[in-house]
Design an enzyme around this catalytic site. Structure first.
Site, PDB file in Angstrom:
ATOM      1  N   LEU A   1     -14.540 -11.607   3.882  1.00 17.89           N
ATOM      2  CA  LEU A   1     -14.062 -12.956   4.167  1.00 17.89           C
ATOM      3  C   LEU A   1     -15.272 -13.864   4.049  1.00 17.89           C
ATOM      4  CD1 LEU A   1     -11.752 -12.430   7.290  1.00 17.89           C
ATOM      5  CD2 LEU A   1     -11.022 -13.128   5.001  1.00 17.89           C
ATOM      6  N   ASP A   2     -15.127 -15.005   3.368  1.00 17.41           N
ATOM      7  CA  ASP A   2     -16.300 -15.858   3.195  1.00 17.41           C
ATOM      8  C   ASP A   2     -16.691 -16.506   4.525  1.00 17.41           C
ATOM      9  OD1 ASP A   2     -15.021 -18.411   3.557  1.00 17.41           O
ATOM     10  OD2 ASP A   2     -14.299 -18.323   1.504  1.00 17.41           O
ATOM     11  N   ILE A   3     -17.818 -17.157   4.536  1.00 18.72           N
ATOM     12  CA  ILE A   3     -18.404 -17.655   5.782  1.00 18.72           C
ATOM     13  C   ILE A   3     -17.485 -18.643   6.499  1.00 18.72           C
ATOM     14  CG2 ILE A   3     -19.664 -19.536   4.637  1.00 18.72           C
ATOM     15  CD1 ILE A   3     -21.972 -18.964   6.655  1.00 18.72           C
ATOM     16  N   ASN A   4     -16.668 -19.373   5.760  1.00 23.60           N
ATOM     17  CA  ASN A   4     -15.791 -20.378   6.370  1.00 23.60           C
ATOM     18  C   ASN A   4     -14.399 -19.854   6.692  1.00 23.60           C
ATOM     19  OD1 ASN A   4     -17.737 -22.496   6.239  1.00 23.60           O
ATOM     20  ND2 ASN A   4     -17.334 -22.677   4.054  1.00 23.60           N
ATOM     21  N   SER A   5     -14.138 -18.594   6.390  1.00 26.48           N
ATOM     22  CA  SER A   5     -12.825 -18.006   6.649  1.00 26.48           C
ATOM     23  C   SER A   5     -12.858 -17.169   7.925  1.00 26.48           C
ATOM     24  CB  SER A   5     -12.373 -17.145   5.469  1.00 26.48           C
ATOM     25  OG  SER A   5     -12.262 -17.933   4.303  1.00 26.48           O
TER      26      SER A   5
END
Length: 269
Positions: free
Chosen positions: A115-119
């Site tokens: 999951l990316d940093i903003n997810s």
């Protein structure tokens, strides 16, 4: 690295070192091959120079000078990732990572996908790197489901059309099931499901629909659900459920022994 496999590779027993280390939760097979090229792995005190090196019972494997224990039975955890954490073991920019946030006493684990940093939301963790790779493969056809908050005017016909596949900025995307859950003013909540995702796919597809993603939460990965897990909360998946959901996953030796002792006069728990 030479292309020739070591001549003493055992034919009847042992396990390739990349697979052995992946099962031990050290890294993915691909990462192990890179670590071999970087001379970070030793077997019985000698540098490993080829991925076709085999590990046999009693061998001592070291990574970065530290002895790696033999793989335990496969374990999987559900983790509620908050935003602001990188899904990586080491970040060159020094940003906080998922693995730094785990409680003390956890074995070394790898993530199933990222999951990316903003997810935020459900992230599966396992001590079996080979299993992680297996669960990431598109051939599993596991649905990944997300709740997505967007800003902008939602065109439900264009959302429905995503199920046929789409193309934005020259990139082809596979089928995405997307539906409108609720809206208030220019903000709306969507449910989005896909089986195979490219990097930041949902954000890029929504941008192509003139929608800005302000929040993205993964609520399920295949049969595993985020459920009521709170942010940064971690919960191990019981072995019985794990074996029911992942075909071919062997039970731990102790469990298999107990199963053989069951008689018609006894019942399983």
């Amino acid at each position: 690295m030479t292309d020739d496999a070591p001549s003493n590779a055992p034919a009847d027993k042992g396990e390739r070192i990349a697979k052995w280390l992946a099962r031990a939760g050290t890294a993915s097979r691909r990462d192990v091959e890179r670590m071999i090229e970087e001379s970070r792995i030793r077997l019985n005190g000698q540098p490993v120079t080829h991925p076709a090196t085999f590990v046999q019972p009693g061998d001592i494997v070291q990574v970065d000078g530290k002895v790696v224990g033999a793989a335990e039975h496969t374990r999987v955890w559900r983790y509620h990732k908050p935003d602001g954490l990188m899904t990586t073991h080491r970040d060159p920019q020094g940003r906080p990572t998922v693995f730094e946030s785990l409680p003390e006493g956890m074995p070394r684990v790898v993530s199933v996908g990222r999951l990316d940093i903003n997810s935020e939301g459900l992230l599966l963790l396992t001590n079996d790197g080979a299993l992680a790779r297996r669960l990431e493969l598109p051939s599993n056809a596991w649905v990944r489901r997300y709740r997505v908050r967007v800003f902008g005017v939602v065109d439900e016909r264009r959302l429905a059309a995503l199920a046929k596949g789409s193309e934005f900025d020259g990139i082809q995307y596979g089928p995405i099931e997307a539906g409108l859950d609720s809206k208030k003013g220019d903000n709306a909540w969507l449910t989005v499901s896909l089986r195979e995702g490219k990097n930041r796919e949902i954000r890029r597809v929504m941008t192509g629909l003139n929608l800005h993603v302000s929040r993205l939460i993964r609520v399920s990965y295949g049969p595993f659900q985020l459920g009521t897990l709170q942010k940064r909360e971690l919960e191990e998946v019981p072995g019985k459920i794990l074996r029911e959901q992942i075909p071919g996953l062997a039970a731990p030796a102790r469990a298999r022994t107990r199963a053989r002792r069951i008689t018609p006069d006894t019942q399983e728990d």
